[in-house]
Write an enzyme that holds these catalytic residues in place. Structure first.
Site, short mmCIF file in Angstrom:
data_model
loop_
_atom_site.label_atom_id
_atom_site.label_comp_id
_atom_site.label_asym_id
_atom_site.label_seq_id
_atom_site.Cartn_x
_atom_site.Cartn_y
_atom_site.Cartn_z
CE LYS A 163 -1.46 2.92 3.40
NZ LYS A 163 -1.97 3.79 2.47
CD GLU A 201 -4.05 9.80 1.55
OE1 GLU A 201 -3.21 8.93 1.76
OE2 GLU A 201 -4.29 11.05 2.14
N GLY A 223 7.55 5.62 8.06
CA GLY A 223 6.50 6.33 7.96
C GLY A 223 7.41 7.13 9.61
N GLY A 231 3.73 4.30 13.29
CA GLY A 231 4.80 2.61 13.50
C GLY A 231 3.97 2.02 14.54
CB CYS A 236 13.77 8.98 7.68
SG CYS A 236 14.71 8.21 6.35
P1 NDP Z 1 1.69 8.39 8.27
O1 NDP Z 1 2.79 7.81 8.91
O2 NDP Z 1 0.66 8.94 8.63
O3 NDP Z 1 1.93 6.96 6.84
C1 NDP Z 1 2.68 6.49 6.05
C2 NDP Z 1 2.09 5.76 6.09
O4 NDP Z 1 1.61 5.03 6.67
C3 NDP Z 1 1.12 5.61 4.17
O5 NDP Z 1 0.92 5.06 3.19
C4 NDP Z 1 -0.23 6.11 5.26
O6 NDP Z 1 -1.27 5.86 4.87
C5 NDP Z 1 -0.14 4.53 6.06
N1 NDP Z 1 -0.96 4.58 7.55
C6 NDP Z 1 -1.37 5.35 8.19
N2 NDP Z 1 -2.17 5.21 8.97
C7 NDP Z 1 -2.31 3.52 8.94
C8 NDP Z 1 -2.71 2.88 10.14
N3 NDP Z 1 -3.13 2.73 11.11
N4 NDP Z 1 -2.24 1.78 9.63
C9 NDP Z 1 -1.61 1.74 8.75
N5 NDP Z 1 -0.96 1.79 7.34
C10 NDP Z 1 -0.93 3.44 7.95
O7 NDP Z 1 2.93 9.49 7.40
P2 NDP Z 1 1.94 11.01 7.27
O8 NDP Z 1 2.20 10.87 5.27
O9 NDP Z 1 0.71 11.58 8.29
O10 NDP Z 1 3.54 12.40 7.87
C11 NDP Z 1 3.40 12.56 8.98
C12 NDP Z 1 5.23 12.38 9.37
O11 NDP Z 1 5.13 10.86 9.62
C13 NDP Z 1 5.92 13.70 8.43
O12 NDP Z 1 5.16 14.77 9.20
C14 NDP Z 1 7.23 12.93 9.25
O13 NDP Z 1 7.96 13.72 10.57
C15 NDP Z 1 6.99 11.48 9.69
N6 NDP Z 1 7.18 10.50 8.43
C16 NDP Z 1 8.83 9.91 7.82
C17 NDP Z 1 8.65 9.37 7.08
C18 NDP Z 1 10.20 8.84 6.50
O14 NDP Z 1 10.58 8.52 5.86
N7 NDP Z 1 10.21 7.87 7.87
C19 NDP Z 1 8.71 9.04 5.54
C20 NDP Z 1 6.41 10.72 5.84
C21 NDP Z 1 6.89 10.63 7.18
P3 NDP Z 1 -2.11 7.21 3.99
O15 NDP Z 1 -1.34 8.84 4.22
O16 NDP Z 1 -2.31 6.72 2.72
O17 NDP Z 1 -3.34 7.36 5.15
#
Ligand code: NDP
Length: 508
Positions: free
Chosen positions: A192, A195, A245, A250, A301
């Site tokens: 996945k 989005e 993410g 996490g 990250c």
């Molecule tokens: P998220 O952690 O929300 O999203 C990462 C992925 O997880 C997306 O595909 C998202 O889906 C999915 N996801 C969200 N909720 C769930 C759940 N309950 N169960 C399983 N999968 C889920 O990151 P954000 O996009 O909201 O970014 C927020 C913050 O996270 C950023 O500001 C940054 O600080 C950090 N981040 C860190 C990253 C890294 O590389 N370590 C990468 C991205 C963000 P969807 O968004 O499609 O709903």
């Protein structure tokens, strides 16, 4: 008016129409059963650049079912590793052939510069090739010293069905840090993407078909964290989840997948320090700091969002970084000279700006930037290169992941202070040290609490080297041999030679 290097011109052609991204389930591209779609508006250009099927539990269930069936009947896991590797090598070739198409879509959905997207998408082929080379190395060990009548063999097996959940900041690269390694191990997958950036993952589905990956081995469901991602982390038929993410999500995944005791690999955030000693090559260090903070608009990250610089050189060093910040080319990501593009969403831009405003109210000083950036002809979903001084270690801007083009400056007097400041974080993804003294560098490397420590460089990475975090930056490792091993289960075979086993039950 702030003196910055802004490029609004565009030379790369826009696609004729919005890309239609569809789910890829059991070898077939499908729309959602209820016909729902989500438009992606380009952060840089403000127009709809893709329409993606919006998945529900129906598509997620179907994808997991297909992956389970494909794993259980051995259509992939029972193939000779040589044959699996051959498919992965073909995928790598096709990624290179499709580099421009992938890169244009990556840029339009994420806002990142085209040169970076080309490097990321084309460069990902190397991850696929390296994973292919590992496929044939999944061997265990044998024990021939357990007694004359016993042979023990430890074998490695694919762990099973793997859920892969990826973010929006490096959609194609992060997918390629996970998927080929899982496939090389013999696993089957459900993927996945975020989005916000679904299309290059969907395009990869087309490449997998062309490369000859059997149906059901990799399935892609497009949609939101809930319901798609959450079902992928709780379903009984999934054996492992690998996620990149936010630390918050996490932690949620660790809890939700704990109900069925799935293996969980997490690559989360960071607040990565670069420590600069007075004897460093300061020109080189300033350039690497500038690169480390603005690369991908800091939405990374591995962003080096904090520097810890010796107080004797702090003023001159910050001046140097500020001067370089003015030269970095911000602007239209569809021009090959642009180095820094747009912020992924309006909401995220507001979050970055909030950190700056809070830091100013807490007494921090803005050396450059600190405001939204308007690029002529494109609008204001951009943010200025920003350097913040007068920061104390307790401020949110010094502790939390801002995920924007924002550098915070802390200073130190002694080596021990520098190490303490570097480790004063809930995160532990990466760290860097700049000094011409090998002893200083080695001592820092040993004491830094981080999954990667760079010495006189920043963000160099190789498929061979494991990547991942300590503390709340994650668990498990990606890429390299260690990353491959995450997708393998260990099984011990105990074999008795001859009929020497003494009966447990006395029968006479
Ligand atoms: P998220 O952690 O929300 O999203 C990462 C992925 O997880 C997306 O595909 C998202 O889906 C999915 N996801 C969200 N909720 C769930 C759940 N309950 N169960 C399983 N999968 C889920 O990151 P954000 O996009 O909201 O970014 C927020 C913050 O996270 C950023 O500001 C940054 O600080 C950090 N981040 C860190 C990253 C890294 O590389 N370590 C990468 C991205 C963000 P969807 O968004 O499609 O709903």
């Amino acid at each position: 008016m702030l003196d910055l290097n802004i490029l609004s011109e565009q030379t790369v052609a826009m696609p004729d129409a919005a890309y239609q991204a569809r789910h890829f389930i059991n070898g077939v591209f499908v729309d959602s059963a209820d016909g729902q779609k989500l438009d992606r508006v380009s952060p840089s250009h403000g127009i709809v650049v893709s329409q993606a099927a919006l998945g529900s539990e129906t598509e997620t269930q179907a994808a997991i079912k297909a992956a389970r069936a494909a794993f259980d009947d051995g259509r992939w896991s029972s193939l000779a590793a040589k044959e699996r590797a051959a498919v992965l090598y073909r995928v790598a070739d096709l990624i290179e052939q499709n580099e421009e198409r992938l890169a244009v879509m990556e840029t339009l959905e994420s806002g990142k510069p085209i040169s970076q997207s080309r490097g990321e998408c084309g460069g990902a082929a190397d991850l696929w090739r390296y994973a292919a080379s590992l496929a044939r190395t999944a061997h265990g060990d044998s024990h021939n010293t357990l007694g004359a009548d016993i042979l023990g063999v430890v074998v490695k097996e694919p762990i099973g069905v793997v859920s892969i959940i990826t973010p929006w900041n490096f959609p194609f690269w992060i997918l390629s840090q996970k998927l080929p390694f899982a496939l090389a191990a013999g696993c089957t997958c459900v993927v996945k993407p975020s989005e916000m950036t679904p299309s290059t993952t969907s395009m990869l589905g087309e490449i997998l078909v062309e490369a000859g990956l059997p149906a059901g081995v990799c399935n892609i469901v497009l949609g939101l964290g809930t319901p798609v991602g959450s079902l992928m982390t709780t379903h009984d038929d999934v054996d492992m989840v690998t996620f990149t993410g936010s630390t918050a999500v996490g932690k949620m995944i660790t809890k939700s997948s704990g109900e069925t005791l799935k293996k969980v690999a997490l690559e989360l955030g960071g607040k990565n320090p670069q420590v600069i000693f007075p004897d460093a090559d300061l020109e080189n260090a300033a350039d690497a700091v500038t690169f480390g903070v603005y690369f991908n608009v800091g939405q990374c990250c591995n962003s080096s969002s904090r520097i810890i610089v010796h107080e004797d050189i702090a003023d001159a060093f910050v001046e140097r970084v500020v001067a370089l910040s003015r030269k970095v080319v911000f602007g239209n990501p569809m021009h090959p000279d642009t180095q820094v593009g747009a912020i992924v969403t309006e909401d995220h831009k507001a979050k970055i700006d909030g950190y700056i405003k809070d830091a100013i109210s807490a007494g921090a000083e803005i050396c450059i930037g600190g405001q939204v950036l308007d690029v002529p002809g494109l609008g204001d979903q951009f943010y200025q290169p920003t350097v913040v001084r007068g920061v104390t270690p307790d401020m949110a801007i010094a502790r939390e992941e801002v995920f924007g083009p924002v550098l915070t400056v802390l200073t130190f007097k002694t080596f021990d202070q520098a190490v303490a400041l570097a480790n004063d974080s809930t995160y532990g993804l990466s760290a860097g040290v700049w000094s011409e003294n090998v002893h200083t560098c080695l001592e820092f490397c040993r004491r830094a609490q981080a999954g990667t420590v760079w010495t006189n460089t920043w963000m160099d990475g190789f498929p061979e080297l494991a990547f991942g975090g300590m503390k709340q930056s994650g668990q498990g490792r990606e890429i390299g041999r260690y990353g491959f091993e995450e997708f393998l289960e260990v099984k011990s075979l105990v074999m008795r030679i001859g009929r020497t086993r003494a009966p447990w039950v006395k029968t006479d």
